[in-house]
Design an enzyme around this catalytic site. Structure first.
Site, PDB file in Angstrom:
ATOM      1  N   SER A 161      16.366 -17.400  17.459  1.00  0.00           N
ATOM      2  CA  SER A 161      16.884 -16.332  16.596  1.00  0.00           C
ATOM      3  C   SER A 161      17.266 -15.124  17.443  1.00  0.00           C
ATOM      4  CB  SER A 161      15.818 -15.970  15.546  1.00  0.00           C
ATOM      5  OG  SER A 161      16.362 -15.084  14.582  1.00  0.00           O
ATOM      6  N   ASN A 162      17.377 -13.964  16.831  1.00  0.00           N
ATOM      7  CA  ASN A 162      17.653 -12.728  17.574  1.00  0.00           C
ATOM      8  C   ASN A 162      16.908 -11.577  16.901  1.00  0.00           C
ATOM      9  OD1 ASN A 162      19.397 -11.559  15.436  1.00  0.00           O
ATOM     10  ND2 ASN A 162      20.662 -13.340  15.933  1.00  0.00           N
ATOM     11  N   HIS A 163      17.136 -10.364  17.381  1.00  0.00           N
ATOM     12  CA  HIS A 163      16.303  -9.232  16.952  1.00  0.00           C
ATOM     13  C   HIS A 163      16.872  -8.437  15.776  1.00  0.00           C
ATOM     14  CE1 HIS A 163      13.628  -9.794  20.306  1.00  0.00           C
ATOM     15  NE2 HIS A 163      14.675  -9.892  21.099  1.00  0.00           N
TER      16      HIS A 163
ATOM     17  N   ALA B  86      23.795 -11.040  12.278  1.00  0.00           N
ATOM     18  CA  ALA B  86      23.793 -11.521  13.663  1.00  0.00           C
ATOM     19  C   ALA B  86      23.517 -13.026  13.594  1.00  0.00           C
ATOM     20  CB  ALA B  86      22.726 -10.793  14.467  1.00  0.00           C
TER      21      ALA B  86
END
Ligand code: PMT
Length: 411
Positions: free
Chosen positions: A219-221, A287
């Site tokens: 995943s991402n932040h 995102a």
């Protein structure tokens, strides 16, 4: 306080607190606002039209027809004129009528015609306030888009009892209005509400999670803050907002047309497809993970020493797909999160994804990008390139929508 030119419809109903509203009118006028008073017939037992018209410098309306001039009072025009409608005090009776959509006096006709945000300050005795019927009416009203309740406050009541039910103090009402104007600056005007009202706005927000096995993911932040702030601004403008969100810890804003929580890019793509034909404005702030594991392993992959390769495959580019099918009456806003060559990359993405507007944020800029409460962005649109200064994401969202309103006209 700078309220110059703000147009406020002030509804007054039958409550002893009506006399306090005279102070509110004085403050609004002193701050430069235009105030049009509309009274329920019962309000005039508590405060005279002469006082109200002298303070507001406008005739006071309470009947559908002005008997002195034989003229019809145009409730629709009044409802469209205002930037904000404030009903203070709002009696239990008017609260119930608002909740039920009754239209038996001019004030209610104006309320039902109002396109602007509606604020109301209940005032009644404590048992009336506590009654389940009032609770039900209040819950109904606060769940409506752009409705906001101020108070009631606790203290001495006209009945001689003491408890919750007093109208919020006039200075608190004026203070709340002041804060709202300064937060919204020039955005929530009758004109911008008219443009956005009932437009279907599709917003993607947050990250996606791409499962490796049953307990791990890529995943991402992204926190969802930017996308959720955009959704709130669109709601403030009376738009119908569909929010498609990856997993975040934020509560969805009240009043959404639809909220679709998703996990992966493939799920987000499916949700977006459902609205591809319908949306008027699409804002792609999520995102989305660019890759996903080729296969998800069932259960939990056992820990092993050495290298553990994960084979990845590219996810569909949701925005590019929507852009390729976009009709000329649809307006598309993309985001670009860059770490280098921001301007060139933003121009490239805007063009290949067929966006009408693109919002660039650069992870190299302090206070910008993932997770932060602030952002710093550059906008690319038919108006050229516009740099916005570092500001809270809520303010950035307002400025993005303000810019969008300069480029967009509904079909
Ligand atoms: O959520 P926050 O913590 O508040 O952070 C906000 C944000 C940094 C996530 C937001 O401001 C932002 O920049 N969102 C886009 C992030 C991104 O994925 O950028 P990109 O340059 O990789 O993608 C370009 C555009 O294509 C984006 O509109 C993206 O939503 C879209 N995209 C990308 C990949 C993909 N597979 N599908 C897409 O639709």
């Amino acid at each position: 306080m700078g309220w110059s030119g703000r147009k406020i419809l002030l509804g007054i109903t039958g409550s002893i607190a009506a006399y306090k509203t005279t102070w509110i009118i004085r403050q609004l006028k002193n701050n430069g606002a235009e105030v049009q008073v509309v009274c329920s017939p019962d309000a005039l037992g508590f405060v005279t039209p002469l006082t109200l018209s002298t303070l507001s410098e406008r005739p006071v309306f309470s009947e559908f027809v002005r008997s002195d001039q034989g003229e019809w009072v145009n409730h629709v025009a009044l409802g469209m004129w205002a930037d904000l409608m404030l009903i203070a005090p709002c009696s239990a009776q008017t609260l119930a009528k608002m909740a039920g959509g009754l239209c038996d006096n001019l004030l209610m006709a104006v309320y039902l015609s109002a396109r602007c945000p509606v604020w109301f300050a209940p005032a009644m005795d404590l048992d009336m306030w506590k009654h389940p019927a009032t609770t039900r009416n209040v819950l109904e009203l606060v769940s409506r888009p752009n409705h906001k309740m101020l108070g009631p406050a606790s203290g001495a009541l006209a009945s001689g009892l003491s408890g919750v039910g007093r109208m919020a103090e006039p200075q608190d009402i004026v203070g709340a209005l002041d804060q709202w104007w300064s937060n919204n600056k020039d955005l929530v005007t009758a004109e911008s509400s008219a443009t956005m009202r009932d437009q279907l706005i599709l917003i993607t927000a947050g990250p996606t999670r791409e499962a490796i096995d049953d307990v791990r993911y890529i995943s991402n932040h992204s926190s969802g803050k930017m996308g959720y702030a955009l959704a709130q601004v669109c709601l403030d403008l009376d738009a119908r907002v569909v929010l498609i969100s990856g997993p975040v810890s934020l509560p969805p804003p009240h009043g959404l047309f639809a909220f679709i929580p998703v996990e992966s890019a493939m799920e987000m793509q499916e949700a977006v497809k459902k609205y591809q034909e319908q949306f008027d404005i699409g804002i792609f702030c999520a995102a989305v993970a660019d890759f996903r594991p080729v296969r998800k392993t069932e259960g939990k992959v056992k820990k092993k020493d050495g290298i553990f390769p994960i084979e990845l495959v590219a996810n569909p580019d949701i925005l590019a797909e929507v852009g390729s099918k976009k009709r000329s009456d649809q307006f598309l806003v993309g985001f670009a999160l860059e770490t280098a060559n921001g301007l060139a990359e933003a121009e490239r993405k805007k063009s290949i994804k067929n966006c009408d507007m693109l919002v660039l944020n650069n992870m190299q800029d302090p206070g910008a990008g993932f997770g932060q409460d602030t952002n710093q962005v550059t906008l690319f649109s038919a108006k050229g390139i516009t740099e916005l200064s570092l500001a809270p994401k809520k303010e950035i969202a307002r400025q993005i929508i303000q810019h969008l309103l300069q480029c967009y006209s509904p079909a």
